[in-house]
Design a protein around this motif. Structure first.
Motif, PDB file in Angstrom:
ATOM      1  N   GLU A 267       0.944  -1.207   0.115  1.00  0.00           N
ATOM      2  CA  GLU A 267      -0.056   0.015  -0.104  1.00  0.00           C
ATOM      3  C   GLU A 267       0.888   1.157   0.141  1.00  0.00           C
ATOM      4  O   GLU A 267       2.083   1.352   0.220  1.00  0.00           O
ATOM      5  CB  GLU A 267      -0.856  -0.088   1.119  1.00  0.00           C
ATOM      6  N   LYS A 268       0.310   2.472  -0.010  1.00  0.00           N
ATOM      7  CA  LYS A 268       1.071   3.610  -0.091  1.00  0.00           C
ATOM      8  C   LYS A 268       1.788   3.784   1.112  1.00  0.00           C
ATOM      9  O   LYS A 268       0.860   3.761   2.223  1.00  0.00           O
ATOM     10  CB  LYS A 268       0.228   4.850  -0.688  1.00  0.00           C
ATOM     11  N   LEU A 269       2.910   4.135   1.555  1.00  0.00           N
ATOM     12  CA  LEU A 269       3.850   4.221   2.658  1.00  0.00           C
ATOM     13  C   LEU A 269       4.107   5.548   3.011  1.00  0.00           C
ATOM     14  O   LEU A 269       4.434   5.914   4.271  1.00  0.00           O
ATOM     15  CB  LEU A 269       5.081   3.448   2.421  1.00  0.00           C
ATOM     16  N   GLY A 270       3.761   6.741   2.199  1.00  0.00           N
ATOM     17  CA  GLY A 270       4.013   7.945   2.576  1.00  0.00           C
ATOM     18  C   GLY A 270       5.549   8.332   2.613  1.00  0.00           C
ATOM     19  O   GLY A 270       6.486   7.594   2.091  1.00  0.00           O
ATOM     20  N   PRO A 271       5.853   9.331   3.437  1.00  0.00           N
ATOM     21  CA  PRO A 271       7.236   9.905   3.551  1.00  0.00           C
ATOM     22  C   PRO A 271       8.368   8.688   4.011  1.00  0.00           C
ATOM     23  O   PRO A 271       9.535   8.847   3.917  1.00  0.00           O
ATOM     24  CB  PRO A 271       7.004  10.885   4.353  1.00  0.00           C
ATOM     25  N   ARG A 272       7.789   7.920   4.784  1.00  0.00           N
ATOM     26  CA  ARG A 272       8.753   6.893   5.525  1.00  0.00           C
ATOM     27  C   ARG A 272       9.449   5.896   4.274  1.00  0.00           C
ATOM     28  O   ARG A 272      10.435   5.753   4.661  1.00  0.00           O
ATOM     29  CB  ARG A 272       8.112   5.990   6.339  1.00  0.00           C
ATOM     30  N   LEU A 273       8.877   5.679   3.160  1.00  0.00           N
ATOM     31  CA  LEU A 273       9.507   5.183   2.128  1.00  0.00           C
ATOM     32  C   LEU A 273      10.637   5.777   1.546  1.00  0.00           C
ATOM     33  O   LEU A 273      11.937   5.358   1.460  1.00  0.00           O
ATOM     34  CB  LEU A 273       8.688   4.651   1.138  1.00  0.00           C
ATOM     35  N   GLY A 274      10.235   7.087   1.447  1.00  0.00           N
ATOM     36  CA  GLY A 274      11.394   7.946   0.753  1.00  0.00           C
ATOM     37  C   GLY A 274      12.309   8.080   1.658  1.00  0.00           C
ATOM     38  O   GLY A 274      13.743   8.617   1.667  1.00  0.00           O
ATOM     39  N   GLU A 275      12.453   8.151   3.270  1.00  0.00           N
ATOM     40  CA  GLU A 275      13.409   8.082   4.203  1.00  0.00           C
ATOM     41  C   GLU A 275      14.358   6.911   4.129  1.00  0.00           C
ATOM     42  O   GLU A 275      15.344   7.013   4.630  1.00  0.00           O
ATOM     43  CB  GLU A 275      12.652   8.441   5.601  1.00  0.00           C
ATOM     44  N   ALA A 276      13.620   5.904   3.823  1.00  0.00           N
ATOM     45  CA  ALA A 276      14.444   4.719   3.628  1.00  0.00           C
ATOM     46  C   ALA A 276      15.367   4.247   2.287  1.00  0.00           C
ATOM     47  O   ALA A 276      16.492   3.868   2.522  1.00  0.00           O
ATOM     48  CB  ALA A 276      13.491   3.342   4.306  1.00  0.00           C
ATOM     49  N   ILE A 277      14.457   4.749   1.409  1.00  0.00           N
ATOM     50  CA  ILE A 277      15.128   4.489   0.031  1.00  0.00           C
ATOM     51  C   ILE A 277      15.353   5.754  -0.667  1.00  0.00           C
ATOM     52  O   ILE A 277      13.933   6.341  -1.094  1.00  0.00           O
ATOM     53  CB  ILE A 277      14.251   3.355  -0.665  1.00  0.00           C
ATOM     54  N   GLN A 278      16.313   6.415  -0.787  1.00  0.00           N
ATOM     55  CA  GLN A 278      16.192   7.721  -1.520  1.00  0.00           C
ATOM     56  C   GLN A 278      16.976   7.440  -3.035  1.00  0.00           C
ATOM     57  O   GLN A 278      17.962   7.978  -3.475  1.00  0.00           O
ATOM     58  CB  GLN A 278      17.263   8.573  -0.722  1.00  0.00           C
ATOM     59  N   TRP A 279      16.312   6.288  -3.581  1.00  0.00           N
ATOM     60  CA  TRP A 279      16.938   6.305  -5.059  1.00  0.00           C
ATOM     61  C   TRP A 279      15.726   5.513  -5.895  1.00  0.00           C
ATOM     62  O   TRP A 279      15.058   4.715  -5.373  1.00  0.00           O
ATOM     63  CB  TRP A 279      17.743   4.875  -4.757  1.00  0.00           C
ATOM     64  N   THR A 280      15.854   6.259  -6.946  1.00  0.00           N
ATOM     65  CA  THR A 280      14.422   5.954  -7.821  1.00  0.00           C
ATOM     66  C   THR A 280      14.775   4.961  -8.841  1.00  0.00           C
ATOM     67  O   THR A 280      13.922   4.680  -9.773  1.00  0.00           O
ATOM     68  CB  THR A 280      13.983   7.461  -8.527  1.00  0.00           C
ATOM     69  N   GLY A 281      16.136   4.524  -9.144  1.00  0.00           N
ATOM     70  CA  GLY A 281      16.064   3.399  -9.908  1.00  0.00           C
ATOM     71  C   GLY A 281      16.010   2.030  -9.317  1.00  0.00           C
ATOM     72  O   GLY A 281      15.406   1.960  -8.097  1.00  0.00           O
ATOM     73  N   ALA A 282      16.244   1.117  -9.978  1.00  0.00           N
ATOM     74  CA  ALA A 282      15.976  -0.466  -9.476  1.00  0.00           C
ATOM     75  C   ALA A 282      17.360  -0.717  -8.712  1.00  0.00           C
ATOM     76  O   ALA A 282      18.311  -0.329  -8.678  1.00  0.00           O
ATOM     77  CB  ALA A 282      16.055  -1.362 -10.938  1.00  0.00           C
ATOM     78  N   ILE A 283      16.846  -2.058  -7.507  1.00  0.00           N
ATOM     79  CA  ILE A 283      17.887  -2.354  -6.640  1.00  0.00           C
ATOM     80  C   ILE A 283      17.640  -3.892  -6.771  1.00  0.00           C
ATOM     81  O   ILE A 283      16.460  -4.469  -6.586  1.00  0.00           O
ATOM     82  CB  ILE A 283      17.548  -1.810  -5.358  1.00  0.00           C
ATOM     83  N   SER A 284      18.891  -4.526  -6.584  1.00  0.00           N
ATOM     84  CA  SER A 284      18.883  -5.790  -6.397  1.00  0.00           C
ATOM     85  C   SER A 284      19.988  -6.281  -5.585  1.00  0.00           C
ATOM     86  O   SER A 284      20.855  -5.332  -5.650  1.00  0.00           O
ATOM     87  CB  SER A 284      18.759  -6.627  -7.583  1.00  0.00           C
ATOM     88  N   ASP A 285      19.907  -7.420  -4.818  1.00  0.00           N
ATOM     89  CA  ASP A 285      21.209  -7.773  -4.196  1.00  0.00           C
ATOM     90  C   ASP A 285      22.026  -8.877  -4.686  1.00  0.00           C
ATOM     91  O   ASP A 285      21.340  -9.469  -5.790  1.00  0.00           O
ATOM     92  CB  ASP A 285      20.864  -8.190  -2.790  1.00  0.00           C
ATOM     93  N   THR A 286      23.154  -9.037  -4.625  1.00  0.00           N
ATOM     94  CA  THR A 286      23.924 -10.128  -5.429  1.00  0.00           C
ATOM     95  C   THR A 286      23.827 -11.585  -4.532  1.00  0.00           C
ATOM     96  O   THR A 286      24.766 -12.405  -5.183  1.00  0.00           O
ATOM     97  CB  THR A 286      25.453  -9.683  -5.448  1.00  0.00           C
TER      98      THR A 286
END
Length: 441
Positions: A267-286
């Motif tokens: 669901e929509k998480l509001g500002p807390r998502l932007g505080e945790a993830i300040q990256w608008t690209g894709a992310i994966s771990d290795t």
């Protein structure tokens, strides 16, 4: 819900309005028949239609119904098999050419989106491949050397830079690829289908290819593809499905293992998502079976992960995905999952796509192993130019072949291998955490 409805997902809930296409219900002729309405088939049909070929695409359910319309949405170069392993196996020159072909696939996707006038399909740029263990002092040099060997654009990020944009202690270094981006895959699939039709191609839904037979004598003969209500007589056939090819070609269907992964959207998480993830690209771990995720709809988190050969949907999928998210970003606190769904990928045992002509006039474009948004375009490009008379790009994939994947025994062996790799990931992280604790005390 019928078998022809799109499975429940955030993509299906936000897809473009699109017509339902009729099944093939008569005998027809074309230059090329393409079996499969995912990205491999759609790209092949579009590229050939652009060159004036009469194409007819057959899709068992709906366009983008399978993995093409349900995946993480990442578009970037490379393959399921690691580039370093390809260098060891094939030599640097061959591996570099394969990587260049994957970059050609990235360009095809980007150019198609621009050609369609649909910038909304492109949802963010750049990709971070993050490590959950410290890669040591030589990480940057190793990354730059591999990029130079491949002619790639990726670059190393040190831990401090990663944590400036991803607020979690789980991650250390990362590889940043500025050429990657992420999209709405189902809307892209629908746009490709429309582009094929505008070029005069035929797209049939709810049309199962049930039999494939040679027409005429020798290599100059064509093919007939039979469906429940009609048939296609063609010069070339492109099989662009995975393990679901079924009766149309059982040997090639048996060369691919069906492997499940899962995706959830919050669901929509509001500002807390932007505080945790300040990256608008894709992310994966290795990790061997890592997480992959991105922000969508401004403040929703789309999160994918896990790999299993058990293709049944887990009973508590939403809870499972919620735990995975909070294990990396516990500060998000209480989150609700709006959508969660499985997707079935096609893997070959060698972890590379199966691309090329398997007998005169019969082509395969399959087994992209969870790395399909650009790589299907790369494979389709190779097949399309092969049909037009240039076999060189298909020859890049020739070493990998279409050997039997082992059936049920192959799925068991693959699952055991996944569990082993996941245990190694767990142990590596645990050992590093213990070492760090020892240093602190």
């Amino acid at each position: 819900m019928t078998e022809f409805d799109y499975p429940t997902s955030w993509y299906a809930a936000t897809r473009d309005a699109d017509k339902a296409r009729a099944p093939l219900a008569r005998e027809e002729e074309a230059d090329v028949a393409i079996v499969g309405g995912g990205f491999a088939g759609l790209h092949t049909a579009r590229l050939l239609a652009q060159k004036g070929k009469r194409v007819a695409l057959l899709e068992r359910r709906r366009i983008g119904w399978g993995a093409s319309g349900r995946n993480g949405g990442f578009v970037g170069p490379g393959y399921a098999q690691r580039s370093g392993a390809l260098i060891d196996q094939l030599g640097l020159d061959h591996a570099r050419q394969l990587y260049a072909q994957s970059r050609r696939g990235v360009a095809i996707v980007r150019e198609a989106i621009a050609d369609f006038g649909r910038p909304d399909i492109l949802m963010g740029s750049g990709k971070l491949s993050v490590s959950r263990t410290d890669q040591g002092a030589g990480f940057a040099d190793r990354t730059r050397k591999l990029a130079e060997q491949l002619g790639a654009a990726f670059e190393p990020w040190q831990t401090s830079r990663v944590r400036d944009v991803l607020a979690t202690a789980r991650y250390h270094q990362a590889i940043h690829d500025p050429t990657s981006f992420h999209i709405h895959p189902l809307n892209f699939a629908l746009a490709l289908a429309g582009a094929i039709e505008r070029r005069g191609g035929k797209v049939y839904e709810r049309t199962d290819a049930i039999e494939l037979a040679r027409e005429g004598d020798g290599e100059g003969g064509g093919w007939r593809v039979r469906t429940p209500q009609g048939s296609l007589t063609v010069h070339h056939v492109v099989l662009a499905g995975n393990a679901d090819l079924g009766p149309v070609h059982r040997r090639l269907a048996g060369a691919v293992l069906p492997v499940a992964t899962y995706v959830a959207v919050t669901e929509k998480l509001g500002p807390r998502l932007g505080e945790a993830i300040q990256w608008t690209g894709a992310i994966s771990d290795t990790r061997r079976a890592g997480d992959y995720y991105r922000i969508v709809d401004r403040d929703r988190l789309l999160w994918g992960g896990r790999i299993t050969t058990d293709t049944k949907e887990p009973k508590r999928l939403r809870d499972m995905m919620r735990r995975d998210i909070l294990s990396v970003y516990p500060q998000l606190g209480h989150i609700e999952i709006a959508h969660a769904w499985p997707g079935i990928m096609g893997y070959a045992p060698h972890k590379m796509p199966q691309v090329g002509e398997v007998e005169p006039g019969l082509w395969i474009c399959s087994a992209f192993g969870g790395h399909g948004l650009a790589q299907t375009a790369a494979g389709a490009d190779a097949v399309a130019v092969g049909i037009l008379g240039d076999p060189s790009r298909c020859q890049l994939f020739a070493p990998f072949g279409t050997g039997w994947a082992g059936g049920a025994a192959g799925r068991v062996a693959t699952q055991l291998a996944y569990w082993g790799l996941q245990m190694r990931d767990w142990w590596d992280e645990k050992r590093q955490a213990q070492n760090a604790e020892t240093l602190r005390t």
